[in-house]
Design an enzyme around this catalytic site. Structure first.
Site, mmCIF file in Angstrom:
data_model
loop_
_atom_site.group_PDB
_atom_site.id
_atom_site.type_symbol
_atom_site.label_atom_id
_atom_site.label_comp_id
_atom_site.label_asym_id
_atom_site.label_seq_id
_atom_site.Cartn_x
_atom_site.Cartn_y
_atom_site.Cartn_z
ATOM 1 N N TYR A 180 84.468 83.407 25.118
ATOM 2 C CA TYR A 180 84.038 84.674 25.731
ATOM 3 C C TYR A 180 83.254 85.501 24.716
ATOM 4 C CZ TYR A 180 84.383 89.305 27.915
ATOM 5 O OH TYR A 180 84.094 90.547 28.452
ATOM 6 N N LYS B 188 79.249 86.745 24.783
ATOM 7 C CA LYS B 188 78.831 88.146 24.754
ATOM 8 C C LYS B 188 77.907 88.427 23.556
ATOM 9 C CE LYS B 188 80.766 89.482 28.544
ATOM 10 N NZ LYS B 188 79.980 89.920 29.704
HETATM 11 N N1 LIG Z 1 86.928 95.516 31.942
HETATM 12 C C1 LIG Z 1 86.765 95.475 30.633
HETATM 13 O O1 LIG Z 1 87.612 95.945 29.859
HETATM 14 C C2 LIG Z 1 85.514 94.881 30.054
HETATM 15 C C3 LIG Z 1 85.332 94.960 28.673
HETATM 16 C C4 LIG Z 1 84.188 94.408 28.111
HETATM 17 C C5 LIG Z 1 83.246 93.816 28.930
HETATM 18 N N2 LIG Z 1 83.440 93.743 30.267
HETATM 19 C C6 LIG Z 1 82.410 93.068 31.071
HETATM 20 O O2 LIG Z 1 82.100 93.838 32.215
HETATM 21 C C7 LIG Z 1 81.724 92.978 33.290
HETATM 22 C C8 LIG Z 1 82.522 93.336 34.541
HETATM 23 O O3 LIG Z 1 83.898 93.184 34.267
HETATM 24 P P1 LIG Z 1 85.050 93.814 35.183
HETATM 25 O O4 LIG Z 1 86.116 94.235 34.275
HETATM 26 O O5 LIG Z 1 84.475 94.779 36.154
HETATM 27 O O6 LIG Z 1 85.547 92.489 35.946
HETATM 28 P P2 LIG Z 1 86.267 92.317 37.351
HETATM 29 O O7 LIG Z 1 86.887 93.582 37.820
HETATM 30 O O8 LIG Z 1 87.110 91.107 37.207
HETATM 31 O O9 LIG Z 1 85.048 91.987 38.343
HETATM 32 C C9 LIG Z 1 84.327 90.819 38.189
HETATM 33 C C10 LIG Z 1 83.285 90.724 39.283
HETATM 34 O O10 LIG Z 1 82.559 89.498 39.114
HETATM 35 C C11 LIG Z 1 82.631 88.722 40.325
HETATM 36 N N3 LIG Z 1 82.670 87.313 39.967
HETATM 37 C C12 LIG Z 1 83.583 86.688 39.192
HETATM 38 N N4 LIG Z 1 83.294 85.381 39.100
HETATM 39 C C13 LIG Z 1 82.157 85.173 39.827
HETATM 40 C C14 LIG Z 1 81.369 84.041 40.113
HETATM 41 N N5 LIG Z 1 81.700 82.837 39.664
HETATM 42 N N6 LIG Z 1 80.258 84.190 40.861
HETATM 43 C C15 LIG Z 1 79.915 85.419 41.344
HETATM 44 N N7 LIG Z 1 80.630 86.540 41.105
HETATM 45 C C16 LIG Z 1 81.750 86.410 40.376
HETATM 46 C C17 LIG Z 1 83.908 89.211 41.018
HETATM 47 O O11 LIG Z 1 83.832 89.113 42.422
HETATM 48 P P3 LIG Z 1 84.200 87.857 43.353
HETATM 49 O O12 LIG Z 1 85.594 87.484 43.022
HETATM 50 O O13 LIG Z 1 83.999 88.428 44.724
HETATM 51 O O14 LIG Z 1 83.209 86.817 43.028
HETATM 52 C C18 LIG Z 1 83.884 90.701 40.672
HETATM 53 O O15 LIG Z 1 83.013 91.371 41.546
HETATM 54 C C19 LIG Z 1 81.956 91.554 32.783
HETATM 55 O O16 LIG Z 1 80.748 91.013 32.341
HETATM 56 C C20 LIG Z 1 82.900 91.742 31.617
HETATM 57 O O17 LIG Z 1 82.780 90.700 30.667
HETATM 58 C C21 LIG Z 1 84.551 94.264 30.849
#
Ligand SMILES: NC(=O)c1ccc[n+]([C@@H]2O[C@H](COP(=O)([O-])OP(=O)(O)OC[C@H]3O[C@@H](n4cnc5c(N)ncnc54)[C@H](OP(=O)(O)O)[C@@H]3O)[C@@H](O)[C@H]2O)c1
Length: 333
Positions: free
Chosen positions: A209, A213
């Site tokens: 991961y 990134k």
């Molecule tokens: N939350 C944190 O603390 C954090 C920290 C650093 C970076 N980030 C980054 O922020 C971004 C969003 O994270 P989040 O925390 O909002 O995640 P999340 O709540 O788990 O949401 C992930 C989204 O991606 C979709 N998804 C997952 N696998 C997929 C696939 N194979 N094809 C198409 N869509 C897919 C999911 O929807 P479906 O299940 O409907 O496909 C959902 O809409 C990511 O890139 C993550 O690495 C997050």
């Protein structure tokens, strides 16, 4: 002051170190001032520059939940038509319903059901067709996957590793390649790629991961330089933690905003870097204030190595808790 001047005058070596010290302090003071200015005072680029309220489209991947869902809703409120992409069609429909009611039908929205981990998924063709019909001026490459739990690379499931690379890297590159020529033709566009703090500070036990990134960070910086002459802004957005399903954190705190607060900060700080300003990655951006200060202190003060070791220890302890929980669950079954 007089004593310092007379001491320095009589001793060239002291004068050299005095000048060096003053220069270093001045540099640090200016950097701190700029970072605090960008974090707390300066507004980002007005989204009207990218066509807000003028019929332009924003494409958001991973739009059915978490940060992506918030980008979709908030960009719609700013006046963009929204194309929301994810796997779960029902969850996507709830996003477009919320957009319709939140904007009183002033903007349009579409959905494409696509599993970006599968390079031959039929959704890719549908996405291509939709891109022929709409003018995309904002692309948020938000979709991302992390490891289910902190895990040593040697013990990671090969399928988890390849999914993470396909979702975090391949999908971002592929969708950007589909959208960018249109932006270049129109000489306008905004691309926000979702990075992570783990792309800046290598994250043991989340090695794949973290590596993906870091790719997003480098890719964004290189691309930003290539396309700035076409009026296109590319940024790598670096969250620390945000409340979401992926982070498994439910309660917001000073360091961990809700997705709504994080996205609000991101859209208010477009084009600015905050704490990512002076760390050699001009496209990097830490829009949320506490993440910005953290990135600044880690980057400018040079605490990276210590942070790598700290993160390893943190992940070891999380892993122990996960193992204990799994063992308890196994016993009750
Ligand atoms: N939350 C944190 O603390 C954090 C920290 C650093 C970076 N980030 C980054 O922020 C971004 C969003 O994270 P989040 O925390 O909002 O995640 P999340 O709540 O788990 O949401 C992930 C989204 O991606 C979709 N998804 C997952 N696998 C997929 C696939 N194979 N094809 C198409 N869509 C897919 C999911 O929807 P479906 O299940 O409907 O496909 C959902 O809409 C990511 O890139 C993550 O690495 C997050």
């Amino acid at each position: 002051m007089d004593t310092v001047i007379s001491f320095v005058k009589g001793n060239p070596i002291s004068a050299f170190f005095y000048a060096l010290g003053s220069f270093t302090f001045l540099k640090f003071a200016i950097k701190t001032l700029v970072v605090f200015g960008e974090t707390f005072v300066l507004p980002g680029t007005n989204l009207r520059k990218f066509g807000a309220g003028k019929g332009s489209w924003a494409v958001i991947t991973g739009a059915s939940d978490g940060i992506g869902r918030e980008y979709s809703i908030q960009l719609a409120k700013k006046g963009f038509n929204v194309l929301a992409v994810a796997r779960n069609g029902t969850a996507l429909k709830s996003v477009t319903d919320e957009i319709a009611s939140g904007t009183k039908g002033k903007v349009q929205s579409k959905t494409v059901v696509l599993d970006v981990s599968k390079s031959d998924h039929h959704g890719w063709e549908q996405l291509k067709e939709v891109f022929h019909e709409i003018q995309v001026s904002v692309l948020v490459n938000n979709v991302g996957k992390s490891h289910a739990h902190p895990v040593y690379f040697a013990e990671s499931e090969p399928s988890e590793i390849s999914d993470i690379i396909a979702i975090n890297v391949d999908a971002t590159v592929r969708i950007t390649r589909m959208v960018l020529p249109g932006m270049i033709k129109r000489k306008n566009g905004l691309i926000l790629n979702m990075g992570s703090f783990s792309g800046i500070v290598p994250s043991p036990m989340l090695a794949t991961y973290s590596g993906t990134k870091a790719f997003i960070d480098t890719f964004s910086t290189a691309l930003a330089e290539e396309v700035k002459k076409h009026g296109i802004t590319v940024q790598c957005i670096n969250p620390y933690f945000v409340v979401s399903k992926m982070s498994k954190i439910r309660k917001p705190s000073i360091m961990i905003p809700t997705a709504a607060a994080f996205v609000r900060a991101s859209l208010n700080k477009v084009g600015l870097s905050g704490g990512a300003r002076f760390v050699g990655r001009p496209a990097g951006s830490a829009p949320y204030w506490s993440h910005s200060l953290l990135e600044y202190f880690v980057g400018v003060l040079g605490w990276k190595q210590a942070t790598v070791v700290y993160t390893h220890e943190l992940h070891k302890s999380i892993r122990k808790r996960v193992d204990r929980k799994l063992a308890r669950e196994a016993k009750t079954q």
